[in-house]
Design a protein around this motif. Structure first.
Motif, PDB file in Angstrom:
ATOM      1  N   ALA A   1       9.379  16.544   3.004  1.00  0.00           N
ATOM      2  CA  ALA A   1       8.147  15.754   2.929  1.00  0.00           C
ATOM      3  C   ALA A   1       7.948  15.176   1.529  1.00  0.00           C
ATOM      4  CB  ALA A   1       6.955  16.621   3.323  1.00  0.00           C
ATOM      5  N   TRP A   2       8.352  15.929   0.503  1.00  0.00           N
ATOM      6  CA  TRP A   2       8.210  15.457  -0.872  1.00  0.00           C
ATOM      7  C   TRP A   2       9.066  14.231  -1.126  1.00  0.00           C
ATOM      8  CZ3 TRP A   2      11.253  15.587  -5.530  1.00  0.00           C
ATOM      9  CH2 TRP A   2      10.503  15.355  -6.689  1.00  0.00           C
ATOM     10  N   PHE A   3      10.252  14.171  -0.492  1.00  0.00           N
ATOM     11  CA  PHE A   3      11.140  13.016  -0.613  1.00  0.00           C
ATOM     12  C   PHE A   3      10.767  11.895   0.356  1.00  0.00           C
ATOM     13  CE2 PHE A   3      14.142  16.007  -2.677  1.00  0.00           C
ATOM     14  CZ  PHE A   3      14.503  15.228  -3.756  1.00  0.00           C
ATOM     15  N   ASN A   4       9.734  12.121   1.171  1.00  0.00           N
ATOM     16  CA  ASN A   4       9.276  11.134   2.152  1.00  0.00           C
ATOM     17  C   ASN A   4      10.374  10.765   3.134  1.00  0.00           C
ATOM     18  OD1 ASN A   4       7.261   9.544   3.288  1.00  0.00           O
ATOM     19  ND2 ASN A   4       7.823   7.736   2.105  1.00  0.00           N
ATOM     20  N   ILE A   5      11.125  11.763   3.576  1.00  0.00           N
ATOM     21  CA  ILE A   5      12.199  11.565   4.539  1.00  0.00           C
ATOM     22  C   ILE A   5      11.606  11.554   5.947  1.00  0.00           C
ATOM     23  CG2 ILE A   5      14.313  12.550   5.498  1.00  0.00           C
ATOM     24  CD1 ILE A   5      14.828  13.776   2.748  1.00  0.00           C
ATOM     25  N   PRO A   6      11.927  10.558   6.778  1.00  0.00           N
ATOM     26  CA  PRO A   6      11.369  10.516   8.132  1.00  0.00           C
ATOM     27  C   PRO A   6      11.830  11.703   8.967  1.00  0.00           C
ATOM     28  CG  PRO A   6      13.103   8.871   7.867  1.00  0.00           C
ATOM     29  CD  PRO A   6      12.808   9.412   6.500  1.00  0.00           C
ATOM     30  N   ALA A   7      10.950  12.153   9.839  1.00  0.00           N
ATOM     31  CA  ALA A   7      11.271  13.317  10.669  1.00  0.00           C
ATOM     32  C   ALA A   7      12.375  13.008  11.670  1.00  0.00           C
ATOM     33  CB  ALA A   7      10.016  13.800  11.395  1.00  0.00           C
ATOM     34  N   THR A   8      12.462  11.750  12.119  1.00  0.00           N
ATOM     35  CA  THR A   8      13.466  11.354  13.108  1.00  0.00           C
ATOM     36  C   THR A   8      14.340  10.243  12.550  1.00  0.00           C
ATOM     37  OG1 THR A   8      11.978  11.926  14.932  1.00  0.00           O
ATOM     38  CG2 THR A   8      13.853  10.513  15.447  1.00  0.00           C
ATOM     39  N   VAL A   9      15.648  10.457  12.588  1.00  0.00           N
ATOM     40  CA  VAL A   9      16.620   9.452  12.156  1.00  0.00           C
ATOM     41  C   VAL A   9      17.028   8.641  13.383  1.00  0.00           C
ATOM     42  CG1 VAL A   9      18.872   9.050  11.113  1.00  0.00           C
ATOM     43  CG2 VAL A   9      17.447  10.945  10.309  1.00  0.00           C
ATOM     44  N   THR A  10      16.870   7.323  13.342  1.00  0.00           N
ATOM     45  CA  THR A  10      17.213   6.456  14.468  1.00  0.00           C
ATOM     46  C   THR A  10      18.125   5.336  13.993  1.00  0.00           C
ATOM     47  OG1 THR A  10      15.133   6.910  15.622  1.00  0.00           O
ATOM     48  CG2 THR A  10      16.329   4.927  16.262  1.00  0.00           C
ATOM     49  N   ARG A  11      19.222   5.142  14.718  1.00  0.00           N
ATOM     50  CA  ARG A  11      20.158   4.064  14.421  1.00  0.00           C
ATOM     51  C   ARG A  11      20.500   3.331  15.718  1.00  0.00           C
ATOM     52  NH1 ARG A  11      18.428   4.957  10.309  1.00  0.00           N
ATOM     53  NH2 ARG A  11      19.419   5.523   8.335  1.00  0.00           N
ATOM     54  N   THR A  12      20.803   2.045  15.609  1.00  0.00           N
ATOM     55  CA  THR A  12      21.154   1.234  16.770  1.00  0.00           C
ATOM     56  C   THR A  12      22.429   0.446  16.500  1.00  0.00           C
ATOM     57  OG1 THR A  12      19.814  -0.650  16.040  1.00  0.00           O
ATOM     58  CG2 THR A  12      18.727   0.997  17.439  1.00  0.00           C
ATOM     59  N   ALA A  13      23.105   0.090  17.571  1.00  0.00           N
ATOM     60  CA  ALA A  13      24.296  -0.757  17.487  1.00  0.00           C
ATOM     61  C   ALA A  13      24.392  -1.558  18.779  1.00  0.00           C
ATOM     62  CB  ALA A  13      25.556   0.072  17.279  1.00  0.00           C
ATOM     63  N   ALA A  14      24.937  -2.761  18.687  1.00  0.00           N
ATOM     64  CA  ALA A  14      25.074  -3.619  19.865  1.00  0.00           C
ATOM     65  C   ALA A  14      26.416  -4.341  19.812  1.00  0.00           C
ATOM     66  CB  ALA A  14      23.928  -4.622  19.944  1.00  0.00           C
ATOM     67  N   TYR A  15      27.093  -4.393  20.964  1.00  0.00           N
ATOM     68  CA  TYR A  15      28.381  -5.079  21.079  1.00  0.00           C
ATOM     69  C   TYR A  15      28.343  -5.998  22.293  1.00  0.00           C
ATOM     70  CZ  TYR A  15      30.686  -2.036  17.660  1.00  0.00           C
ATOM     71  OH  TYR A  15      31.045  -1.383  16.517  1.00  0.00           O
ATOM     72  N   ARG A  16      28.962  -7.161  22.163  1.00  0.00           N
ATOM     73  CA  ARG A  16      29.130  -8.041  23.318  1.00  0.00           C
ATOM     74  C   ARG A  16      30.176  -7.451  24.250  1.00  0.00           C
ATOM     75  NH1 ARG A  16      30.454 -13.923  21.336  1.00  0.00           N
ATOM     76  NH2 ARG A  16      30.415 -14.233  23.589  1.00  0.00           N
TER      77      ARG A  16
ATOM     78  N   TRP B   1      23.096  16.392   2.619  1.00  0.00           N
ATOM     79  CA  TRP B   1      22.988  16.709   4.043  1.00  0.00           C
ATOM     80  C   TRP B   1      22.322  15.558   4.801  1.00  0.00           C
ATOM     81  CZ3 TRP B   1      24.876  19.315   7.845  1.00  0.00           C
ATOM     82  CH2 TRP B   1      24.132  19.586   8.990  1.00  0.00           C
ATOM     83  N   LEU B   2      21.321  14.933   4.184  1.00  0.00           N
ATOM     84  CA  LEU B   2      20.650  13.793   4.807  1.00  0.00           C
ATOM     85  C   LEU B   2      21.610  12.618   4.961  1.00  0.00           C
ATOM     86  CD1 LEU B   2      18.086  12.363   5.828  1.00  0.00           C
ATOM     87  CD2 LEU B   2      17.589  11.765   3.447  1.00  0.00           C
ATOM     88  N   MET B   3      22.413  12.353   3.936  1.00  0.00           N
ATOM     89  CA  MET B   3      23.380  11.267   4.013  1.00  0.00           C
ATOM     90  C   MET B   3      24.416  11.536   5.092  1.00  0.00           C
ATOM     91  SD  MET B   3      23.934  10.414  -0.045  1.00  0.00           S
ATOM     92  CE  MET B   3      25.236   9.237   0.312  1.00  0.00           C
ATOM     93  N   MET B   4      24.873  12.786   5.187  1.00  0.00           N
ATOM     94  CA  MET B   4      25.834  13.140   6.223  1.00  0.00           C
ATOM     95  C   MET B   4      25.223  12.983   7.617  1.00  0.00           C
ATOM     96  SD  MET B   4      27.114  15.493   8.536  1.00  0.00           S
ATOM     97  CE  MET B   4      26.317  17.058   8.208  1.00  0.00           C
ATOM     98  N   THR B   5      23.950  13.369   7.765  1.00  0.00           N
ATOM     99  CA  THR B   5      23.267  13.228   9.049  1.00  0.00           C
ATOM    100  C   THR B   5      23.160  11.764   9.451  1.00  0.00           C
ATOM    101  OG1 THR B   5      21.974  15.247   8.681  1.00  0.00           O
ATOM    102  CG2 THR B   5      21.120  13.681  10.292  1.00  0.00           C
TER     103      THR B   5
END
Length: 206
Positions: free
Chosen positions: A175-190, A41-45
């Motif tokens: 929390a046991w897997f130390n997964i961050p509470a917030t998933v953040t991703r970025t992308a940039a295009y010219r 589920w984490l990978m899908m998210t």
């Protein structure tokens, strides 16, 4: 039957060994299965958030620096599309999409670019506490955040998507897997075009 004979009979009895072994192994088996489901589920998210980020940056870059110009209504449509493209994630309720237009500028008039300046930002989503990776209320320059200096008048369109991860099982497992509470991703295009244009105003879309 005497007590000693009863004890001897219990010691030699093997009829419940498999049931006891199953009972002892069941918690470990359930924990292993639950961990596998949670990681999937984490990978899908992460995949959904990354896909939404690249899609948003790409759509804005197509007309953000072209002669056709990007309009406020188009920005509205792009931000509205996150409800569909991010399913089954509740990006609007638990996430934040931030779109930024950045331009390389020459502030000391020496003919060489020396700063990356945010020309405009648009955002949507209920996660108002999401960290804004570029831009803030005190500064509109983002040279360090982009890791490079843009060429003079070079337009770049940056998208950031943040999402509060919602575990399938208990939060303690996350929390046991130390997964961050917030998933953040970025992308940039010219920008697809060479000339930056401000967003075209449209009545009814402030």
């Amino acid at each position: 039957m005497s007590f000693s004979r009863l004890v001897l009979r219990l010691r030699t009895c093997r009829s419940g060994v498999s049931a006891v072994e199953f009972a002892l192994a069941l918690p470990f088996f359930l924990a292993l299965m639950g961990s596998g489901v949670e990681m999937a589920w984490l990978m899908m998210t992460n995949h959904k958030v990354l896909r939404l980020t690249t899609m948003t940056a790409d759509l804005v870059a197509r007309d953000g620096a072209s002669t056709s110009r990007l309009s406020e209504s188009q920005i509205y449509d792009i931000l509205s599309a996150m409800d569909v493209s991010a399913k089954p994630l509740d990006i609007r309720g638990r996430g934040r999409v931030i779109i930024s237009a950045v331009l390389g500028e020459d502030t000391n008039s020496d003919g060489a670019p020396d700063v990356n300046r945010i020309k405009w930002q648009r955002f949507d989503g209920g996660l108002t506490t999401a960290p804004r990776l570029i831009g803030c209320v005190t500064s509109s320059t983002v040279t360090a955040a982009l890791d490079r200096q843009l060429r003079l008048a070079e337009p770049l369109f940056h998208a950031q998507v943040s999402y509060t991860y919602q575990p399938i099982f208990a939060q303690k497992l996350v929390a046991w897997f130390n997964i961050p509470a917030t998933v953040t991703r970025t992308a940039a295009y010219r920008g697809r075009g060479a000339i930056f244009h401000p967003i075209l105003s449209v009545n009814g879309y402030p």
